[in-house]
Enzyme design. Structure first.
Site, PDB file in Angstrom:
ATOM      1  N   ASP A  18       7.561 -66.982-110.353  1.00  0.00           N
ATOM      2  CA  ASP A  18       8.967 -66.572-110.474  1.00  0.00           C
ATOM      3  C   ASP A  18       9.200 -66.505-111.991  1.00  0.00           C
ATOM      4  O   ASP A  18       8.233 -66.338-112.751  1.00  0.00           O
ATOM      5  CB  ASP A  18       9.908 -67.579-109.774  1.00  0.00           C
ATOM      6  CG  ASP A  18      11.330 -67.036-109.602  1.00  0.00           C
ATOM      7  OD1 ASP A  18      11.550 -66.208-108.701  1.00  0.00           O
ATOM      8  OD2 ASP A  18      12.226 -67.418-110.381  1.00  0.00           O
ATOM      9  N   LYS A  60      11.160 -73.342-102.719  1.00  0.00           N
ATOM     10  CA  LYS A  60      11.175 -72.942-104.137  1.00  0.00           C
ATOM     11  C   LYS A  60      10.898 -74.175-104.975  1.00  0.00           C
ATOM     12  O   LYS A  60      11.193 -75.292-104.534  1.00  0.00           O
ATOM     13  CB  LYS A  60      12.557 -72.380-104.505  1.00  0.00           C
ATOM     14  CG  LYS A  60      12.548 -71.477-105.711  1.00  0.00           C
ATOM     15  CD  LYS A  60      12.159 -70.063-105.322  1.00  0.00           C
ATOM     16  CE  LYS A  60      11.984 -69.165-106.512  1.00  0.00           C
ATOM     17  NZ  LYS A  60      11.831 -67.750-106.085  1.00  0.00           N
TER      18      LYS A  60
HETATM   19  P1  NDP Z   1       9.924 -62.966-115.666  1.00  0.00           P
HETATM   20  O1  NDP Z   1       9.890 -64.293-116.275  1.00  0.00           O
HETATM   21  O2  NDP Z   1       8.672 -62.158-115.606  1.00  0.00           O
HETATM   22  O3  NDP Z   1      11.036 -62.052-116.370  1.00  0.00           O
HETATM   23  C1  NDP Z   1      12.380 -62.418-116.471  1.00  0.00           C
HETATM   24  C2  NDP Z   1      13.040 -61.454-117.425  1.00  0.00           C
HETATM   25  O4  NDP Z   1      14.443 -61.649-117.477  1.00  0.00           O
HETATM   26  C3  NDP Z   1      12.527 -61.637-118.844  1.00  0.00           C
HETATM   27  O5  NDP Z   1      12.475 -60.401-119.482  1.00  0.00           O
HETATM   28  C4  NDP Z   1      13.583 -62.557-119.460  1.00  0.00           C
HETATM   29  O6  NDP Z   1      13.658 -62.464-120.864  1.00  0.00           O
HETATM   30  C5  NDP Z   1      14.833 -61.970-118.830  1.00  0.00           C
HETATM   31  N1  NDP Z   1      15.971 -62.884-118.879  1.00  0.00           N
HETATM   32  C6  NDP Z   1      17.137 -62.621-119.500  1.00  0.00           C
HETATM   33  N2  NDP Z   1      17.991 -63.622-119.392  1.00  0.00           N
HETATM   34  C7  NDP Z   1      17.400 -64.564-118.701  1.00  0.00           C
HETATM   35  C8  NDP Z   1      17.808 -65.844-118.280  1.00  0.00           C
HETATM   36  N3  NDP Z   1      19.003 -66.364-118.546  1.00  0.00           N
HETATM   37  N4  NDP Z   1      16.942 -66.535-117.547  1.00  0.00           N
HETATM   38  C9  NDP Z   1      15.718 -66.040-117.283  1.00  0.00           C
HETATM   39  N5  NDP Z   1      15.278 -64.821-117.674  1.00  0.00           N
HETATM   40  C10 NDP Z   1      16.114 -64.103-118.374  1.00  0.00           C
HETATM   41  O7  NDP Z   1      10.522 -63.162-114.206  1.00  0.00           O
HETATM   42  P2  NDP Z   1      10.472 -62.159-112.953  1.00  0.00           P
HETATM   43  O8  NDP Z   1      10.516 -60.747-113.429  1.00  0.00           O
HETATM   44  O9  NDP Z   1       9.385 -62.600-112.080  1.00  0.00           O
HETATM   45  O10 NDP Z   1      11.841 -62.536-112.225  1.00  0.00           O
HETATM   46  C11 NDP Z   1      13.061 -61.845-112.466  1.00  0.00           C
HETATM   47  C12 NDP Z   1      14.005 -62.074-111.315  1.00  0.00           C
HETATM   48  O11 NDP Z   1      13.413 -61.580-110.109  1.00  0.00           O
HETATM   49  C13 NDP Z   1      14.360 -63.538-111.006  1.00  0.00           C
HETATM   50  O12 NDP Z   1      15.664 -63.584-110.489  1.00  0.00           O
HETATM   51  C14 NDP Z   1      13.377 -63.903-109.899  1.00  0.00           C
HETATM   52  O13 NDP Z   1      13.847 -64.971-109.124  1.00  0.00           O
HETATM   53  C15 NDP Z   1      13.369 -62.603-109.118  1.00  0.00           C
HETATM   54  N6  NDP Z   1      12.216 -62.360-108.251  1.00  0.00           N
HETATM   55  C16 NDP Z   1      10.938 -62.421-108.717  1.00  0.00           C
HETATM   56  C17 NDP Z   1       9.885 -62.136-107.874  1.00  0.00           C
HETATM   57  C18 NDP Z   1       8.469 -62.110-108.339  1.00  0.00           C
HETATM   58  O14 NDP Z   1       7.590 -61.789-107.529  1.00  0.00           O
HETATM   59  N7  NDP Z   1       8.178 -62.384-109.593  1.00  0.00           N
HETATM   60  C19 NDP Z   1      10.107 -61.832-106.457  1.00  0.00           C
HETATM   61  C20 NDP Z   1      11.486 -61.719-106.087  1.00  0.00           C
HETATM   62  C21 NDP Z   1      12.479 -61.995-106.962  1.00  0.00           C
HETATM   63  P3  NDP Z   1      12.465 -62.946-121.827  1.00  0.00           P
HETATM   64  O15 NDP Z   1      11.479 -61.796-121.837  1.00  0.00           O
HETATM   65  O16 NDP Z   1      13.145 -63.141-123.123  1.00  0.00           O
HETATM   66  O17 NDP Z   1      11.889 -64.171-121.254  1.00  0.00           O
HETATM   67  O1  2IT Z   2      11.887 -64.916-105.257  1.00  0.00           O
HETATM   68  C1  2IT Z   2      10.802 -64.590-104.745  1.00  0.00           C
HETATM   69  O2  2IT Z   2      10.732 -64.053-103.635  1.00  0.00           O
HETATM   70  C2  2IT Z   2       9.577 -64.859-105.507  1.00  0.00           C
HETATM   71  N1  2IT Z   2       9.654 -65.336-106.638  1.00  0.00           N
HETATM   72  C3  2IT Z   2       8.233 -64.575-104.889  1.00  0.00           C
HETATM   73  C4  2IT Z   2       7.816 -65.724-104.007  1.00  0.00           C
HETATM   74  C5  2IT Z   2       6.415 -65.634-103.459  1.00  0.00           C
HETATM   75  O3  2IT Z   2       6.061 -66.600-102.770  1.00  0.00           O
HETATM   76  O4  2IT Z   2       5.705 -64.656-103.676  1.00  0.00           O
END
Ligand code: NDP
Ligand code: 2IT
Length: 444
Positions: A166, A126
């Site tokens: 992420d 990461k």
């Molecule tokens: P994004 O940046 O696309 O979205 C994050 C969302 O959460 C936003 O709407 C953000 O608000 C909101 N949020 C609220 N509070 C917090 C905070 N304290 N810190 C960060 N964000 C906050 O991220 P993802 O949707 O990609 O990721 C969301 C979660 O899923 C994370 O835990 C990530 O590690 C996990 N994840 C992501 C994957 C991926 O493929 N993207 C895969 C597996 C897990 P705002 O709109 O105001 O920024």
């Molecule tokens: O938390 C996760 O699994 C991710 N943000 C996706 C990682 C990736 O390599 O696609």
């Protein structure tokens, strides 16, 4: 003292200022205790647990970038290469002001077991930065990404370490990062995933984490004689994972009535309008107040609150520790039957325990959100063979991987007499694969 307790004590002592990392390690080691006890001599001899909780390496670097007014700012950049026993390091990059070494160590550690569960050949890593993309212009984001990759390129590569998105890192950022790698190295290789479809990205990668979460949920519910049809779901977050979780939940017949961002949350009694949400978050990069403006029947509230809404199932899709013990109590009191994590470690240890003790189905992110990284691995396969698969082909593979993970974690829990404890099942199944690969490859 048992081997698990010994290592836990060492981890607590050595990483006292990294609470998220301690939380992740505690959850994993506690739930593999039964496996470790049964193999204590074999594991102790090769210091397996001590090696498992220590990253292979952590790279930290300075990232100077220039804003649109010509002012120079300095951010911290990181890559945690945690474990490559079963494949090249693989895991996302997070750009958020809260990022520090402890957050990335927790995420890298979780990624090791998650990636093992996908059945695909990827190790865990990461990275990221304390850079905040909110309110920055495209040109500022581009200059930051270029500065970040100007150092990171030394440590990554298609067979070495393959980052992705992420929090705060989506298609725009991956494009700028890829462009800079290509420019510096003069090579065109699949060293990042989540790329645009015109330059090596995979169909369905954008949707994969959210869709995968719902495929997983479908299978777990099926194993427990339930289904999503006509259920009410609450979702937190309004980013990549949340948007596509809501879209797929609706396709499967559920009504999703909430979403949230870092300043507030929406209750939409008619069900979230995904087209409006995409326009607000993916196109305008605006706040959820804009959603409310477009949907007069919806309510907007400042602060935190989605877990207070009565639901059948809850899908936390924003960030770590966003669902605590108080929230868990409200969910249970309101009759919630299942919590399936879309984010990484969104539920605190106390809340998880409370939900499990009160008969709520619960699956940890390392199992339920593995669809994103699994599809990243499918992108790597396509890049290696220099071909692109159809959306139907990728979606079918994603579905089969997610159903498979649900079955694997269910079986692993049952094998150790913990039927229905999917936290134990996920940690045990992930650990067994990584442990075997580490032992086979000798001490390193
Ligand atoms: P994004 O940046 O696309 O979205 C994050 C969302 O959460 C936003 O709407 C953000 O608000 C909101 N949020 C609220 N509070 C917090 C905070 N304290 N810190 C960060 N964000 C906050 O991220 P993802 O949707 O990609 O990721 C969301 C979660 O899923 C994370 O835990 C990530 O590690 C996990 N994840 C992501 C994957 C991926 O493929 N993207 C895969 C597996 C897990 P705002 O709109 O105001 O920024
Ligand atoms: O938390 C996760 O699994 C991710 N943000 C996706 C990682 C990736 O390599 O696609």
């Amino acid at each position: 003292m048992s081997y698990v307790d010994e290592v836990l004590a060492q981890v607590q002592q050595k990483n006292a200022h990294e609470p998220e990392f301690l939380q992740a390690v505690t959850e994993v080691l506690e739930s593999i205790r039964v496996v470790v006890d049964a193999n204590e001599e074999k594991y102790r001899k090769v210091a397996l647990l001590e090696r498992l909780v220590e990253p292979d390496r952590i790279i930290t670097f300075r990232v100077p970038w220039t804003d649109d007014n010509g002012n120079v700012h300095v951010q911290r950049g990181y890559r945690v290469q945690f474990n490559n026993a079963i494949g090249p390091y693989k895991g996302g990059l997070r750009f958020h002001p809260s990022v520090y070494q402890g957050i990335l160590k927790f995420l890298g550690f979780e990624q090791v077991f998650k990636n093992a569960l996908t059945t695909l050949p990827i190790g865990g890593g990461k990275g990221g930065s304390d850079f905040d993309p909110h309110g920055k212009s495209d040109a500022e984001v581009m200059r930051f990404c270029q500065a970040f990759m100007t150092e990171l390129y030394k440590y990554v590569g298609a067979d070495r370490d393959v980052p992705a998105g992420d929090i705060g890192v989506g298609g725009r950022e991956v494009g700028y990062l890829f462009g800079q790698y290509k420019r510096i190295t003069d090579s065109y290789e699949g060293m990042l995933t989540g790329k645009g479809l015109t330059f090596g990205g995979s169909l369905i990668r954008t949707q994969a984490t959210g869709y995968g979460l719902l495929y997983h949920t479908e299978e777990i519910l099926k194993l427990n004689g339930q289904n999503l049809k006509d259920s009410v779901c609450v979702v937190s977050g309004a980013g990549n994972v949340a948007i596509y979780a809501i879209e797929k939940a609706q396709q499967l017949g559920a009504k999703v009535v909430t979403c949230s961002d870092s300043t507030g949350w929406i209750y939409d009694p008619d069900g979230i309008d995904v087209a409006v949400l995409k326009d607000v978050k993916e196109v305008k990069r605006a706040r959820l107040t804009e959603y409310k403006a477009a949907r007069p029947g919806a309510e907007y509230h400042e602060g935190k609150g989605v877990w207070t809404v009565k639901c059948d199932y809850a899908l936390p899709c924003a960030t770590q520790n966003e669902l605590d013990l108080e929230d868990a109590k409200v969910l249970v009191a309101n009759g919630c039957k299942g919590v399936f994590e879309g984010a990484n470690m969104p539920t605190t240890l106390e809340a998880t325990k409370y939900l499990q003790e009160n008969g709520v189905l619960f699956t940890p992110g390392k199992a339920s959100n593995a669809g994103g990284v699994a599809t990243s691995a499918l992108e790597m396969s396509q890049n290696s063979e220099r071909l692109s698969w159809s959306a139907e082909e990728v979606d079918a593979k994603l579905k089969s991987i997610m159903y498979g993970i649900a079955d694997t974690i269910s079986d692993a829990a049952e094998r150790y007499g913990m039927k229905g404890n999917y936290v134990a099942g996920a940690n045990i199944a992930g650990f067994e694969k990584v442990a075997e690969a580490m032992i086979a490859q000798g001490v390193y």
